[in-house]
Design a protein around this motif. Structure first.
Motif, PDB file in Angstrom:
ATOM      1  N   ALA A 152      12.261 -14.144  -4.737  1.00  0.00           N
ATOM      2  CA  ALA A 152      10.869 -14.530  -4.996  1.00  0.00           C
ATOM      3  C   ALA A 152       9.920 -13.674  -4.166  1.00  0.00           C
ATOM      4  O   ALA A 152       8.864 -13.232  -4.649  1.00  0.00           O
ATOM      5  N   ALA A 153      10.279 -13.436  -2.922  1.00  0.00           N
ATOM      6  CA  ALA A 153       9.459 -12.580  -2.072  1.00  0.00           C
ATOM      7  C   ALA A 153       9.434 -11.157  -2.608  1.00  0.00           C
ATOM      8  O   ALA A 153       8.388 -10.490  -2.600  1.00  0.00           O
ATOM      9  N   ASP A 154      10.570 -10.692  -3.106  1.00  0.00           N
ATOM     10  CA  ASP A 154      10.640  -9.341  -3.667  1.00  0.00           C
ATOM     11  C   ASP A 154       9.753  -9.225  -4.914  1.00  0.00           C
ATOM     12  O   ASP A 154       9.041  -8.231  -5.093  1.00  0.00           O
ATOM     13  N   ALA A 155       9.764 -10.265  -5.763  1.00  0.00           N
ATOM     14  CA  ALA A 155       8.930 -10.246  -6.963  1.00  0.00           C
ATOM     15  C   ALA A 155       7.451 -10.241  -6.594  1.00  0.00           C
ATOM     16  O   ALA A 155       6.648  -9.517  -7.204  1.00  0.00           O
ATOM     17  N   ARG A 156       7.082 -11.025  -5.591  1.00  0.00           N
ATOM     18  CA  ARG A 156       5.687 -11.043  -5.147  1.00  0.00           C
ATOM     19  C   ARG A 156       5.299  -9.689  -4.545  1.00  0.00           C
ATOM     20  O   ARG A 156       4.195  -9.182  -4.783  1.00  0.00           O
ATOM     21  N   GLY A 157       6.223  -9.091  -3.799  1.00  0.00           N
ATOM     22  CA  GLY A 157       5.960  -7.763  -3.234  1.00  0.00           C
ATOM     23  C   GLY A 157       5.755  -6.709  -4.312  1.00  0.00           C
ATOM     24  O   GLY A 157       4.873  -5.863  -4.205  1.00  0.00           O
ATOM     25  N   ALA A 158       6.564  -6.785  -5.370  1.00  0.00           N
ATOM     26  CA  ALA A 158       6.417  -5.835  -6.484  1.00  0.00           C
ATOM     27  C   ALA A 158       5.063  -6.011  -7.167  1.00  0.00           C
ATOM     28  O   ALA A 158       4.415  -5.031  -7.555  1.00  0.00           O
ATOM     29  N   GLU A 159       4.625  -7.254  -7.273  1.00  0.00           N
ATOM     30  CA  GLU A 159       3.307  -7.524  -7.867  1.00  0.00           C
ATOM     31  C   GLU A 159       2.192  -6.934  -6.998  1.00  0.00           C
ATOM     32  O   GLU A 159       1.239  -6.334  -7.510  1.00  0.00           O
ATOM     33  N   MET A 160       2.342  -7.095  -5.692  1.00  0.00           N
ATOM     34  CA  MET A 160       1.349  -6.522  -4.769  1.00  0.00           C
ATOM     35  C   MET A 160       1.329  -4.997  -4.865  1.00  0.00           C
ATOM     36  O   MET A 160       0.277  -4.372  -4.815  1.00  0.00           O
ATOM     37  N   GLU A 161       2.510  -4.389  -5.003  1.00  0.00           N
ATOM     38  CA  GLU A 161       2.585  -2.942  -5.146  1.00  0.00           C
ATOM     39  C   GLU A 161       1.834  -2.481  -6.394  1.00  0.00           C
ATOM     40  O   GLU A 161       1.101  -1.489  -6.361  1.00  0.00           O
ATOM     41  N   ARG A 162       2.011  -3.210  -7.491  1.00  0.00           N
ATOM     42  CA  ARG A 162       1.356  -2.826  -8.736  1.00  0.00           C
ATOM     43  C   ARG A 162      -0.164  -2.926  -8.618  1.00  0.00           C
ATOM     44  O   ARG A 162      -0.898  -2.094  -9.141  1.00  0.00           O
ATOM     45  N   ILE A 171       0.854  -1.181   0.000  1.00  0.00           N
ATOM     46  CA  ILE A 171       0.000   0.000   0.000  1.00  0.00           C
ATOM     47  C   ILE A 171       0.894   1.236   0.000  1.00  0.00           C
ATOM     48  O   ILE A 171       1.665   1.452   0.933  1.00  0.00           O
ATOM     49  N   SER A 172       0.782   2.056  -1.049  1.00  0.00           N
ATOM     50  CA  SER A 172       1.683   3.192  -1.218  1.00  0.00           C
ATOM     51  C   SER A 172       1.260   4.386  -0.382  1.00  0.00           C
ATOM     52  O   SER A 172       0.103   4.504   0.041  1.00  0.00           O
ATOM     53  N   LEU A 173       2.205   5.291  -0.178  1.00  0.00           N
ATOM     54  CA  LEU A 173       1.887   6.554   0.487  1.00  0.00           C
ATOM     55  C   LEU A 173       0.833   7.333  -0.304  1.00  0.00           C
ATOM     56  O   LEU A 173      -0.054   7.970   0.287  1.00  0.00           O
ATOM     57  N   HIS A 174       0.929   7.275  -1.608  1.00  0.00           N
ATOM     58  CA  HIS A 174      -0.027   7.994  -2.452  1.00  0.00           C
ATOM     59  C   HIS A 174      -1.453   7.532  -2.169  1.00  0.00           C
ATOM     60  O   HIS A 174      -2.361   8.360  -1.987  1.00  0.00           O
ATOM     61  N   ASN A 175      -1.658   6.213  -2.130  1.00  0.00           N
ATOM     62  CA  ASN A 175      -3.003   5.698  -1.883  1.00  0.00           C
ATOM     63  C   ASN A 175      -3.479   6.002  -0.467  1.00  0.00           C
ATOM     64  O   ASN A 175      -4.639   6.353  -0.249  1.00  0.00           O
ATOM     65  N   LEU A 176      -2.576   5.878   0.505  1.00  0.00           N
ATOM     66  CA  LEU A 176      -2.958   6.202   1.882  1.00  0.00           C
ATOM     67  C   LEU A 176      -3.433   7.645   1.989  1.00  0.00           C
ATOM     68  O   LEU A 176      -4.474   7.932   2.597  1.00  0.00           O
ATOM     69  N   ALA A 177      -2.660   8.539   1.416  1.00  0.00           N
ATOM     70  CA  ALA A 177      -3.020   9.963   1.467  1.00  0.00           C
ATOM     71  C   ALA A 177      -4.333  10.224   0.736  1.00  0.00           C
ATOM     72  O   ALA A 177      -5.178  10.994   1.194  1.00  0.00           O
ATOM     73  N   GLN A 178      -4.497   9.578  -0.404  1.00  0.00           N
ATOM     74  CA  GLN A 178      -5.724   9.764  -1.181  1.00  0.00           C
ATOM     75  C   GLN A 178      -6.940   9.281  -0.404  1.00  0.00           C
ATOM     76  O   GLN A 178      -7.973   9.967  -0.354  1.00  0.00           O
ATOM     77  N   TRP A 179      -6.844   8.109   0.217  1.00  0.00           N
ATOM     78  CA  TRP A 179      -7.971   7.555   0.957  1.00  0.00           C
ATOM     79  C   TRP A 179      -8.296   8.414   2.182  1.00  0.00           C
ATOM     80  O   TRP A 179      -9.439   8.472   2.618  1.00  0.00           O
ATOM     81  N   ALA A 180      -7.260   9.069   2.746  1.00  0.00           N
ATOM     82  CA  ALA A 180      -7.472   9.945   3.911  1.00  0.00           C
ATOM     83  C   ALA A 180      -7.790  11.382   3.497  1.00  0.00           C
ATOM     84  O   ALA A 180      -7.818  12.279   4.343  1.00  0.00           O
ATOM     85  N   ASP A 181      -8.030  11.591   2.202  1.00  0.00           N
ATOM     86  CA  ASP A 181      -8.323  12.925   1.676  1.00  0.00           C
ATOM     87  C   ASP A 181      -7.210  13.926   1.992  1.00  0.00           C
ATOM     88  O   ASP A 181      -7.470  15.139   2.116  1.00  0.00           O
ATOM     89  N   ALA A 182      -5.982  13.432   2.143  1.00  0.00           N
ATOM     90  CA  ALA A 182      -4.803  14.281   2.370  1.00  0.00           C
ATOM     91  C   ALA A 182      -4.959  15.193   3.584  1.00  0.00           C
ATOM     92  O   ALA A 182      -4.340  16.250   3.650  1.00  0.00           O
ATOM     93  N   ILE A 183      -5.757  14.792   4.544  1.00  0.00           N
ATOM     94  CA  ILE A 183      -6.029  15.650   5.704  1.00  0.00           C
ATOM     95  C   ILE A 183      -4.949  15.541   6.769  1.00  0.00           C
ATOM     96  O   ILE A 183      -4.789  16.428   7.609  1.00  0.00           O
ATOM     97  N   CYS A 184      -4.188  14.434   6.751  1.00  0.00           N
ATOM     98  CA  CYS A 184      -3.162  14.232   7.788  1.00  0.00           C
ATOM     99  C   CYS A 184      -1.946  13.568   7.170  1.00  0.00           C
ATOM    100  O   CYS A 184      -2.027  12.983   6.088  1.00  0.00           O
ATOM    101  N   PRO A 185      -0.800  13.635   7.843  1.00  0.00           N
ATOM    102  CA  PRO A 185       0.391  12.957   7.342  1.00  0.00           C
ATOM    103  C   PRO A 185       0.210  11.441   7.345  1.00  0.00           C
ATOM    104  O   PRO A 185      -0.514  10.884   8.180  1.00  0.00           O
ATOM    105  N   VAL A 186       0.866  10.776   6.395  1.00  0.00           N
ATOM    106  CA  VAL A 186       0.828   9.312   6.328  1.00  0.00           C
ATOM    107  C   VAL A 186       2.255   8.773   6.302  1.00  0.00           C
ATOM    108  O   VAL A 186       3.170   9.418   5.765  1.00  0.00           O
ATOM    109  N   VAL A 187       2.423   7.606   6.890  1.00  0.00           N
ATOM    110  CA  VAL A 187       3.742   6.987   7.036  1.00  0.00           C
ATOM    111  C   VAL A 187       3.619   5.516   6.685  1.00  0.00           C
ATOM    112  O   VAL A 187       2.614   4.873   7.005  1.00  0.00           O
ATOM    113  N   ARG A 188       4.635   4.989   6.023  1.00  0.00           N
ATOM    114  CA  ARG A 188       4.710   3.535   5.829  1.00  0.00           C
ATOM    115  C   ARG A 188       5.736   2.961   6.788  1.00  0.00           C
ATOM    116  O   ARG A 188       6.820   3.524   6.977  1.00  0.00           O
ATOM    117  N   CYS A 189       5.384   1.836   7.366  1.00  0.00           N
ATOM    118  CA  CYS A 189       6.282   1.139   8.290  1.00  0.00           C
ATOM    119  C   CYS A 189       6.270  -0.341   7.948  1.00  0.00           C
ATOM    120  O   CYS A 189       5.199  -0.924   7.741  1.00  0.00           O
TER     121      CYS A 189
END
Length: 276
Positions: A263-273, A104-122
């Protein structure tokens, strides 16, 4: 100053974060900084141990957002958009959303929160439960103040080691470190099974293997020698260790580990897409 921290989704990872913070708070009662912890989990029984540790149980995700300044989102990736929108009425510029969901990208988090607050990935790993986690934090949201960044680094630093990374490195970190405990436990299981085969009880074998990994990790941390050199130092000419190491080399253990991470990295990239 009391920092209010809430978690939505208190399963394995969210529960580990809250449990670690609660344990740290109990051990450091006299410190000036304090945490007020709250959480919500769809399966209420998962909250009982956390409640006993001092975490306030909330009736809904929205209640967590209303009672916390830092809101950790530890739900499944496919649930994230719905949960963020549920929190939206309680969000403001002084709240921070911290997602531990892969893909889940920062872009999507911010979009879903209507950019009202800061978002962080951990991205944490499960040893956070025992205060030895490794956390990657992406603090690239321009809405994050310097003080807030320091507070987040300090907070997760109480649970282990923190690494600040750009978002583009998150999938690689997840494949190597986030998934890493699974690789380590698989290797430990193989050695425990070997010990049982050799006649040790399961309890004896597990105790010895656990100590073996802890001691080896400590050596690797304190001795800057190449890891191959540390391995060779154990191998006497014509001895039993080199016989075992030769089997591992013929089986390609190092290559298998590299393949697993890739293999885990490739699966993660697919999830990101798909989701990020």
């Amino acid at each position: 100053m009391t920092m209010r921290i809430g978690c939505v989704g208190c399963g394995n990872m969210g529960g580990a974060i809250l449990a670690g913070l609660a344990r740290n708070a109990e051990q450091n009662r006299d410190q000036a900084d304090a945490y007020a912890l709250c959480g919500y989990n769809r399966t209420a029984s998962r909250m009982r141990p956390l409640e006993e540790a001092g975490v306030q149980v909330m009736p809904s995700p929205l209640a967590v957002a209303e009672n916390a300044d830092i809101i950790v989102l530890a739900v499944k990736p496919y649930q994230m958009q719905e949960v963020v929108k549920e929190l939206r009425p309680a969000l403001n510029k002084d709240k921070v959303l911290v997602s531990v969901a892969a893909g889940i990208s920062l872009h999507n988090l911010a979009q879903w929160a209507d950019a009202i607050c800061p978002v962080v990935r951990c991205m944490p790993n499960t040893p956070a439960l025992v205060g030895m986690g490794v956390f990657a934090l992406c603090l690239e949201d321009p809405k994050l103040s310097h003080d807030c960044k320091q507070s987040l680094l300090q907070m997760f630093g109480k649970l282990g080691q923190c690494v600040e990374l750009p978002e583009e490195k998150f999938t690689a970190f997840s494949a190597l470190i986030g998934a890493g405990p699974a690789y380590v436990f698989a290797m430990m299981q193989g050695l425990v099974q070997s010990g049982v085969t050799l006649g040790f009880t399961h309890a004896q074998s597990r105790q010895m293997v656990t100590a073996l990994f802890a001691g080896s990790a400590r050596m690797a941390q304190e001795d800057a020698s190449p890891l191959g050199q540390l391995r060779d130092n154990v191998c006497s000419p014509g001895g039993l260790t080199i016989a075992g190491v030769n089997v591992l080399d013929r089986a390609g253990l190092t290559g298998l580990l590299v393949d697993a991470v890739l293999a885990a990295d490739a699966r993660g990239a697919e999830m990101e897409r798909k989701g990020g």
